[in-house]
Design an enzyme around this catalytic site. Sequence first.
Site, mmCIF file in Angstrom:
data_model
loop_
_atom_site.group_PDB
_atom_site.id
_atom_site.type_symbol
_atom_site.label_atom_id
_atom_site.label_comp_id
_atom_site.label_asym_id
_atom_site.label_seq_id
_atom_site.Cartn_x
_atom_site.Cartn_y
_atom_site.Cartn_z
ATOM 1 N N SER A 96 44.311 41.264 34.703
ATOM 2 C CA SER A 96 43.321 40.357 34.107
ATOM 3 C C SER A 96 43.936 38.967 33.974
ATOM 4 C CB SER A 96 42.924 40.843 32.712
ATOM 5 O OG SER A 96 43.872 40.411 31.745
ATOM 6 N N ASP A 97 43.106 37.958 33.793
ATOM 7 C CA ASP A 97 43.638 36.650 33.422
ATOM 8 C C ASP A 97 43.970 36.691 31.923
ATOM 9 O OD1 ASP A 97 44.506 34.057 33.423
ATOM 10 O OD2 ASP A 97 42.802 33.280 34.544
ATOM 11 N N TYR A 98 44.568 35.624 31.438
ATOM 12 C CA TYR A 98 45.131 35.556 30.087
ATOM 13 C C TYR A 98 44.075 35.868 29.008
ATOM 14 C CZ TYR A 98 48.436 33.743 26.605
ATOM 15 O OH TYR A 98 49.316 33.603 25.567
#
Length: 712
Positions: free
Chosen positions: A255-257
């Site tokens: 996932s992104d942050y």
Amino acid sequence: MNIKQLLSTMSLKEKIFQLEQFNSVLLKQLEGWDATGPMKDLKLTEEDLKLTGTVLNSMGAERMKDIQTEFLEKNEKKIPLAFMHDVIHGYRTIYPINLGLACSFDLDLICDCAEMAATEAVLDGVNVTFAPMVDLARDARWGRVMETSGEDPYLNSLIAKSTVEGFKKGGIATCVKHFAAYGGALAGKDYAEVDMSEHTLREYYLPAYKAAIDAGVDMVMPSFNVLNGIPATGNTWLLQDVLRGEWGFDGVVISDYGAVWELIIHGYAKDEKDAAHKALQAGVDVEMCSTMYAQNLEKLLQEGEITEEQIDNAVLRVLNLKEKMGLFENPYQLTDEKKAKEIILCDKHRNIARKAVEESAVLLKNDGVLPLPRTTKSVAVIGPHGDTGHVLGWWLCGGLAEETVTICDGLRSYDKGLNVRYAKGCEIGWNVTDESGIAEAVEFAKDSEAVVLCLGEKEEESGESNSKTNLDLPEVQYKLLEAVLSVNQNVVVLLFTGRPLAITRLHKLAPAILNVWWPGTECGNAVARLLFGDVVPSGKLTMTFPYSSGQCPIYYNHCLTGRPSPYGRFDITHATRYIDTPNEPLYPFGYGLSYTQFSYSQVELSTDEMSRGGKIKARVTVTNSGKYKAKEIVQLYIRDVIGSCVRPVKELKGFEKIELNVGESKQVVFTITEDMLAFYGAGMERVAESGKFYVFIGGNSETENYKEFQLI
Ligand code: BGC
């Protein structure tokens, strides 16, 4: 022990923590942890931390060895951490931002830059880079256009491939991002929703991700945005059907942050458990910087909402990646402090970075001021970017301003006899108004033969979360320019920017404009060689510069309306137009001047009919009719005149970068294949439809030099 055996010995908790990525500061809690957003309420114990799978954004060979050693002492199964970092346009030797580098149209150079960055990063302990970023960008208001290669799917795909290849040569694992269509953010506002047809998605936005996957990328990062109503992080169609199903990707999805947690904020998941559920079901293996998985996967399993096989598959992908990187055998991989000191920022790397600036710079205007005569004795450098190393751009990674060659230093070392004087003039920034420095700048300009006026944006004005609506320069920069011009006409504007700007007024006023983007570590050395003509600018824009901000999004490969302007049948008041701005951009895709001139012969085709599976040769003769040996990027565009979906007015399908001596001519030949004519038609199948095609060859996307043929 092989990976499957290892998995069979792991407890559920050990498995789940392989799917967590934390910041290295957290792992070294003693150093203090000041978290915000999704990490704020983390309730992690020492016990949890020693099970962590991967680490985000730490640097330094010694530090990483330290973290790994301490970690492995505590980790019962001895599963090493993998260190991941955003190595985007360089590691310590910084090269031009990606949007600039793309303008070189030089795939070998792009590969060399990636290899150099990877070599430095790996020696310093990094195992994986969160790159390439391959999002297609059509809207200059979006701050992250600086990380992209621009607006063309064909070029973006080639650059994605070269970048992955370069990173691989340098020994780093890769993560393509942000999947998908992050660049289509509504109104150019970062993280905003994306709403687009499947045709547009497949035709323009998806090809570069696919190209990266075909080149062997190891990981995929879903984007922050909502795509047609579903956040990419929870989007089963995207992550399962397209990515794993159609494209056969079997690597890690991260996932992104904080994006798993953000499913709640989007209003897509009702709570943390639901967020974990939706992300895992969609196909997210690793969660970056939130703990929805750690806190909820076990419960979800007990409740029968997910299966252990799902968890196992995700863990296997992570362990396979670690094994592929050789981390089980050598958890420090290629990390080598001694070699790092020798290689990082070495002359070879600086030379690559310098060449990258030289090939990326785009000459936007030149009334004849450039190149500066070599007899020039004095130059006034005006503008804060002229005397600072803060010209590295948003993802400066390990790059340091003090290791960067400033414009002033570059000019001084280019010609020891040159009198270089510097005045700040005014601060740079979208909201700057203070004019108090203009008078001093004028004094210096008056007494110098030439003025190098550094205008544009400040470093933090583009990049993540830095969207803006006014793409023109602030008034104070125009006041400075006008004041300088009133005493000296010999002015070259050096433009520093992370995005296309709407600088129509600057174009009218400035005698010469050389766009150097955010050039990186070798800024001054490259700029000196460009200004004095040792290197002739050859970069061509890969993103349209609008005539005014309100034209955004603007891109060359658009469709025609039923009432294009100018158009004969309707009067102007009923044509596609703005009442206050032309339809045309200031500088189109593919545009860039040279100190020399190139002339193109008429396009010739080997035949005017292509049968199925056949090929056509398209040729043109390019002549250097000016006074300097120089490079030219010869561009091939095709237009499918009638289609089951309306086709764009032009599409880039090939290019060749050639170098010609003064007076020299060269024939450039492109081979057109049936595949180059294919597109996602009304049935969403990729086909080449019979009919008429135009073949254009020229020096930018506005060329009208074309011939037609029929596909039968
Ligand atoms: C960015 C990603 C980046 C990640 C980790 C996010 O905010 O969107 O591009 O890889 O942070 O630094």
